[in-house]
Every structure is written in C-alpha cells, then in structure tokens.
Design an enzyme around this catalytic site. Sequence first.
Site, PDB file in Angstrom:
ATOM      1  N   ASP A 193       0.840  -1.207   0.000  1.00  0.00           N
ATOM      2  CA  ASP A 193       0.000   0.000   0.000  1.00  0.00           C
ATOM      3  C   ASP A 193       0.878   1.262   0.000  1.00  0.00           C
ATOM      4  OD1 ASP A 193      -2.262  -1.759   0.315  1.00  0.00           O
ATOM      5  OD2 ASP A 193      -1.552  -2.035   2.367  1.00  0.00           O
TER       6      ASP A 193
ATOM      7  N   HIS B 269      -4.828  -3.262   6.349  1.00  0.00           N
ATOM      8  CA  HIS B 269      -4.621  -3.512   4.919  1.00  0.00           C
ATOM      9  C   HIS B 269      -5.983  -3.865   4.322  1.00  0.00           C
ATOM     10  CE1 HIS B 269      -3.267  -4.961   1.103  1.00  0.00           C
ATOM     11  NE2 HIS B 269      -3.782  -6.143   1.335  1.00  0.00           N
TER      12      HIS B 269
HETATM   13  P1  NAX Z   1      -2.532 -18.105  -4.419  1.00  0.00           P
HETATM   14  O1  NAX Z   1      -3.910 -18.645  -4.267  1.00  0.00           O
HETATM   15  O2  NAX Z   1      -1.906 -18.056  -5.772  1.00  0.00           O
HETATM   16  O3  NAX Z   1      -1.535 -18.951  -3.484  1.00  0.00           O
HETATM   17  C1  NAX Z   1      -1.824 -19.228  -2.165  1.00  0.00           C
HETATM   18  C2  NAX Z   1      -1.178 -20.553  -1.853  1.00  0.00           C
HETATM   19  O4  NAX Z   1      -1.331 -20.791  -0.458  1.00  0.00           O
HETATM   20  C3  NAX Z   1      -1.827 -21.738  -2.591  1.00  0.00           C
HETATM   21  O5  NAX Z   1      -0.827 -22.417  -3.339  1.00  0.00           O
HETATM   22  C4  NAX Z   1      -2.408 -22.584  -1.468  1.00  0.00           C
HETATM   23  O6  NAX Z   1      -2.289 -23.968  -1.731  1.00  0.00           O
HETATM   24  C5  NAX Z   1      -1.516 -22.168  -0.294  1.00  0.00           C
HETATM   25  N1  NAX Z   1      -2.105 -22.423   1.018  1.00  0.00           N
HETATM   26  C6  NAX Z   1      -3.400 -22.338   1.404  1.00  0.00           C
HETATM   27  N2  NAX Z   1      -3.539 -22.710   2.676  1.00  0.00           N
HETATM   28  C7  NAX Z   1      -2.294 -23.014   3.126  1.00  0.00           C
HETATM   29  C8  NAX Z   1      -1.788 -23.467   4.360  1.00  0.00           C
HETATM   30  N3  NAX Z   1      -2.602 -23.706   5.394  1.00  0.00           N
HETATM   31  N4  NAX Z   1      -0.465 -23.682   4.467  1.00  0.00           N
HETATM   32  C9  NAX Z   1       0.367 -23.477   3.420  1.00  0.00           C
HETATM   33  N5  NAX Z   1      -0.065 -23.058   2.212  1.00  0.00           N
HETATM   34  C10 NAX Z   1      -1.377 -22.813   2.074  1.00  0.00           C
HETATM   35  O7  NAX Z   1      -2.541 -16.685  -3.716  1.00  0.00           O
HETATM   36  P2  NAX Z   1      -1.476 -15.493  -3.821  1.00  0.00           P
HETATM   37  O8  NAX Z   1      -1.844 -14.630  -4.967  1.00  0.00           O
HETATM   38  O9  NAX Z   1      -0.105 -16.060  -3.760  1.00  0.00           O
HETATM   39  O10 NAX Z   1      -1.837 -14.669  -2.495  1.00  0.00           O
HETATM   40  C11 NAX Z   1      -1.605 -15.197  -1.221  1.00  0.00           C
HETATM   41  C12 NAX Z   1      -2.209 -14.339  -0.139  1.00  0.00           C
HETATM   42  O11 NAX Z   1      -1.652 -13.023  -0.175  1.00  0.00           O
HETATM   43  C13 NAX Z   1      -3.731 -14.149  -0.247  1.00  0.00           C
HETATM   44  O12 NAX Z   1      -4.293 -14.276   1.053  1.00  0.00           O
HETATM   45  C14 NAX Z   1      -3.854 -12.721  -0.694  1.00  0.00           C
HETATM   46  O13 NAX Z   1      -5.096 -12.166  -0.323  1.00  0.00           O
HETATM   47  C15 NAX Z   1      -2.698 -12.089   0.010  1.00  0.00           C
HETATM   48  N6  NAX Z   1      -2.262 -10.778  -0.470  1.00  0.00           N
HETATM   49  C16 NAX Z   1      -1.854  -9.879   0.441  1.00  0.00           C
HETATM   50  C17 NAX Z   1      -1.400  -8.631   0.085  1.00  0.00           C
HETATM   51  C18 NAX Z   1      -0.956  -7.641   1.091  1.00  0.00           C
HETATM   52  O14 NAX Z   1      -0.657  -6.515   0.702  1.00  0.00           O
HETATM   53  N7  NAX Z   1      -0.884  -7.940   2.387  1.00  0.00           N
HETATM   54  C19 NAX Z   1      -1.403  -8.221  -1.341  1.00  0.00           C
HETATM   55  C20 NAX Z   1      -1.402  -9.368  -2.299  1.00  0.00           C
HETATM   56  C21 NAX Z   1      -2.284 -10.497  -1.907  1.00  0.00           C
HETATM   57  O15 NAX Z   1      -3.596 -10.182  -2.270  1.00  0.00           O
END
Ligand code: NAX
Length: 333
Positions: free
Chosen positions: A165, A193
């Site tokens: 952000d 966030h």
């Molecule tokens: P993806 O869906 O591409 O990847 C997430 C991965 O996490 C998947 O491969 C899934 O299998 C794995 N996963 C789920 N549960 C798990 C667990 N218990 N243990 C280990 N792995 C697990 O998502 P991606 O685009 O990589 O985003 C990941 C996270 O970042 C989401 O929650 C998203 O909302 C968050 N974000 C946070 C941001 C921030 O500024 N704080 C910005 C970007 C993003 O939106």
Amino acid sequence: MSPAEKAPLRVAVTGAAGQIGYSILPRIAAGEMLGKDQPVILQLLEIPVEAVQKALEGVAMELDDCAFPLLRGMVLTGDPNVAFKDADWCILVGSKPRGPGMERADLLKDNGKIFVGQGKAIDEVASDDARVVVVGNPCNTNCMIAASQAKRLGPERFTAMTRLDQNRAQAQLAQKAGVALTEVDDIIIFGNHSPTMFADFTNATISGKPAAEVIGDDAWLQNDFLPTVGKRGAAIIAARGLSSAASAANAAIDHVRSLHTVSDDIHSIAVRSDGSYGFDEGVWASVPVRTTAPGTYEVVREGFDHDEFAAGKIAATNAELVEERETVKEMLA
Ligand code: NAX
C-alpha cells in the site's frame, strides 16, 4: 565455504506454490531480501495435497535451474513443524482466497484457523531469533491470531505487510506530481490492509515540500488518491484477472529488507498497537516505524501530526480492526 562467509539463514515461506510464492522465491534466493552476501535455505510449505506438492516440486526445480550461488538448500513439505524448524524468517503468504459470495467475516474465520496452527508451530520450532511476516489476508488480523498463539516469541516478532500500500501510494503521488518516485518521502499507511487504510498524504513530502502543497488539489487527494490506493488490489484483479503477485512479492521483499537493515528511514508495517496514534491497544495496525537492530523496530511518534480529516480516517480504520478482533475472538489464545 570461505572463512568470511556468513552462516545461512533459514527462510520459511508458506503458500510457496502460489502466485506470490512464484514471484518471491527467486528474489529471496538471489539475495535481494537479506543481502547479496547472505546465504539462505528455503523451507517451503504447501497444503498436503498431491497436485499442490507436485507443483511445489516444479517451483523447486526452477530454483535449482537458476543456479543461485546463495541458495544452500531447500526443504519442501506439507508439515508446518518441518517448514518452520529453526526458521529465522517466516513469511506467511498461504491462505485461502475469498470465494464468490463469501463475507469478510467468513474469510476471517476460515483463514484465522490457518494462523492458529501456524502460530503454534512457529512458537514451538522456529529459531529463538525468529521473525514472522504475515502477507495472507486479512493480514493484520491473521498476524494478531498467529502472535496470540506464541508463548516463547513476543508479539513484537510478528508483523503484517502494508508495504504494498505504501509503494502504491508513493507511485500515485509521484505520477500526479510528475516527479521521480524518489522525490516522494514519508508516505505512511495507517491502520488496516483494506480499503479503510489511510495513506497519510498530510505528512508526505514531495521534493522536500508538503505533498498537499505540491499537488495543490485537496479534492484529488481526498476523493481520488485515497480510494485509488485503497482499492488498487481490486483494480488489479479487474485488469489482470488475477490478484497482485509481482508487486506483492516485491513489497514483502521491501518489508523484510527494511526490517533487517538498521536505518533512519521510516517505513510502514502493521505491528501490535501500544495505543499510539489512537489505535486500540492489541490490534495490529500499520504505523511508521524505524529499524533499530536487525528485525527490531521502534514506532516513530514524532513528525506525524494529524488534522481532523486524518484523525477521522484513522478512527475509521481502527474501528474496522477492532471489529475484526471481535469476529475472531475465540481464536485468540
Ligand atoms: P494463491 O492462491 O496463488 O496462493 C496461495 C497458496 O497458499 C496456494 O498455493 C495454497 O495452496 C496455499 N495455502 C493455502 N492454505 C495453506 C496453508 N494452510 N499452508 C500453506 N499453504 C497454504 O494466492 P497469492 O496470490 O499467492 O496470495 C496469497 C495471499 O496473499 C492471499 O491471502 C492474498 O489475499 C494475500 N495478499 C496480500 C497482500 C498484502 O498486501 N498484504 C497483497 C497481495 C495479496 O492479495
């Protein structure tokens, strides 16, 4: 190993086969996060589902094929106790995306469970010096949940990412003013966030002058700039069909590098509130911090006065954080 070489640091990354994982891992292994002289061992956690573990193997194969001199080993696992074993930095990216029709409260509860388990595992097996960064959303409250499970590691070890952000806000101000990005300073994110965050243009500077004076358009700052930054994630999804990944990974690299590097620079991270800036004590709110020792910050209190408009925005984002804490209260140890 030459005598002068540093011992490797162990970096655990969850959700390592996801979008952000794919963008962040090569950069960590290239030394962009912890330094070009710092060897690393990557400890990669994914859900214990065959197809996902297979995808994780593919990511590891690519990392092998990058032949990064600083990458001294990889651990691939579906078990948090293995992934976090002796980890120095734990970057918690993995969580479930918000499904169609899902309320924010449902997402909080669903993802909260992940952070209960991972907070416990980190506290049990990570290094005594471990630092934890939560990226998976809703990251402030997930961070609070993980920290609440820890008995050995204090809450100051747990931070959540609002650097994306901050970077978004800096880029928007630079573009509007028509100046180089480096001319924009002290643009800090306050609060959650989420779209309620306050990107504090009132204390930002452009080329050393107050940003509001340089921009000369309060209506733009209040009615365009703030919503653009707050809703940028949704705008990326609308344009790309996928959520931010390269910029999120870049921000996580910035977050850790800033927190690992002692400097007078001020940066935004969500930390356990001690009541500063009117945030409720105990919620994880983004505030300005300065790094005083590797992995250790102090909240900057001077230089960020808030007028009535800014105070109102901070009160609104604080109210959302308090409400989130209420929603997940059974998960807090
Ligand atoms: P993806 O869906 O591409 O990847 C997430 C991965 O996490 C998947 O491969 C899934 O299998 C794995 N996963 C789920 N549960 C798990 C667990 N218990 N243990 C280990 N792995 C697990 O998502 P991606 O685009 O990589 O985003 C990941 C996270 O970042 C989401 O929650 C998203 O909302 C968050 N974000 C946070 C941001 C921030 O500024 N704080 C910005 C970007 C993003 O939106």
